[in-house]
Design a protein around this motif. Structure first.
Motif: not given
Lengths: 173, 173, 173, 173
Positions: B123-124, B126-128, B131-135, B137-138
């Motif tokens: 999640v971290e 993808f935030k960096k 990405y839009e929906n990081c959770e 995508e994780a």
DNA sequence: CATGAATGAGAATTCATTCAT
DNA sequence: CATGAATGAATTCTCATTCAT
């Protein structure tokens, strides 16, 4: 009315799925099925025979699911259908599929018979969709398929609907 | 020189991985390890204790792999590393991880302890990466991870290099 | 301060009394006594040796009780004392004597050594009291003695005080 | 012809009586009974089950003995009969009753079920005989009963006839 | 005197499978 | 087709005992 053979198979399936193959004794199967222990061996000769019958059932169910692919007219619809299969498994069938997956991991050799058929169809689909490396893309979806199955059968995701949407979106579906 | 306790654990790991947990008797372990059967129970109290020790080993190895994530400076490098983990498992460890995966499918409850940690890190990342929906995508990568593991551990190792490349490409890596 | 040997004996006694001889493993004794398992065998050579030491203890305690008989001056007082022995056993010694009685019933041969001594004294007493058939009367009291012990050690009589009185009354005591 | 179940029970009884419960392995029982070890567990599920079956047998035999009390018309005859029971046990049944008594001392709880019934009947008898404190006198006889059993089953059989006479005489029988 | 790792012989129990009825 | 008693090999686990340190 179900034959005793069918009752035995259903019971074995139920117990194998719930407790696992080795943890389920033929005695328990006989008792829960309401038949004599000897009858199991008359119909299936082995405890292994029982398991094989169940795996055969798995093949048939898998086959049935894959046969539905042809019902869809466009490659897009077909791909959408395929990518949704793991999420569509009714909850009451979860333990059944969980059993089959568990067996895959225990067995010495992975039975690729059915899945290879799916693979072939995926290649066709990606060809129609104009993908460059169709074989590879098909392999990727196969891998994704196992991932989805693992997720659906083993984990308790609340956001499965969203994952499903995300996967479809990645293929513009 | 290895202690007898270690020898027992190694032997059990070897046999469990090759033949499966239930199919491996403590007698066989003792024989192959060259110790008395009683010693197994003195050191691990149960056959289950032996299994737990192995699963603990799995946690540690998994932990070690995940700890390496922090060694990479950029989110991109971290993601690339994660997506390659399943493919980097040395062949001699395959049967070990196959055993652990098989246990996941057999056990009543999937142990999400370590994997949830990986999830948090993804999640971290993808935030960096913006990405839009990081959770979500994780979660997808987690699913992909299981798919990769299944592919690597259960299927023929033909085009794995290419699949690996494809996966990286899908994340622009 | 108690020697480790004494601690072992006390612990064994406690556990044998509570759980029985066969149900008590030397491992449990060692653990509860806080000593190594090997030490038990250094001091008592056998598990049987432990038991023998305890039975020896029983003989000594029994001997001590019987020796007190001589402290009483008259035959009447002596008989009264004897008939009260089973009822006077302190509750904390009940499990000890219960163990010894249990062993009597298990052993192949009843050890009459101490009890025969009591028998002899009873004969003397009854002679002094002018009984006709002294040997027989002594045998009867011996039998009564076992009955009292059984009652005291196995049953939960609230009316034991009264039974005790009744028995004394039957001998005009 | 005896069923294998009966043969197993008889053999177990024999061995338990001779060697004790814990000292008798199911393997030995099976061997002496001429059956497979597994059959013991099919019929009695446990080694404990075997013991319970034997204790049940003891209850029945005890019950049968006590039922005979009613066959006697007068309270005097009934009391005489009761006081003779322990001495009338046929020698071939001694090991059986010795086993049951040994179990009493080992078990955590003394099963008073049957004996309490005897107690009730004794109270009745002493009422008819005009005793003052009937409950107490009954308790005394119960105690005497255990003493007689101990004497008969554990000690040398020398002057038992005379002891029996003495006991009867003490109740004017 | 003291430890505790190690042993090996058995213990109870389970289980797939057979077979007479 | 169906039963269920019977088997015997295998399994996990316990335990008294030994011995190097």
């Amino acid at each position: 009315m179900k034959s005793k053979k069918e009752i035995i198979l259903d019971t074995a399936l139920d117990l194998f799925a719930k407790k696992g193959y080795t943890a389920t004794s033929t005695a328990k199967i006989a008792k829960q099925a309401g038949v004599s222990e000897g009858l199991i061996f008359r119909h299936f000769s082995n405890k292994d025979g029982l398991l094989n019958a169940i795996m055969e059932l798995g093949k048939e169910k898998g086959q049935a699911l894959f046969n539905l692919i042809q019902e869809f007219d466009t490659a897009k619809d077909q791909l959408r259908y395929i990518l949704q299969i793991p999420f569509q498994i009714p909850i009451e069938e979860h333990s059944f599929w969980k059993l089959l997956y568990a067996l895959k991991w225990q067995a010495d050799s992975y039975d690729e018979e059915i899945s290879s058929q799916l693979s072939v169809e995926l290649v066709e689909i990606f060809k129609k969709l104009g993908y460059e490396n169709c074989e590879l893309e098909a392999s990727y979806v196969m891998l994704l398929f196992d991932g989805m199955a693992t997720s659906v059968l083993l984990k308790s995701h609340k956001d499965q609907k969203e994952i499903q949407q995300l996967i479809l979106k990645k293929y513009n579906l």
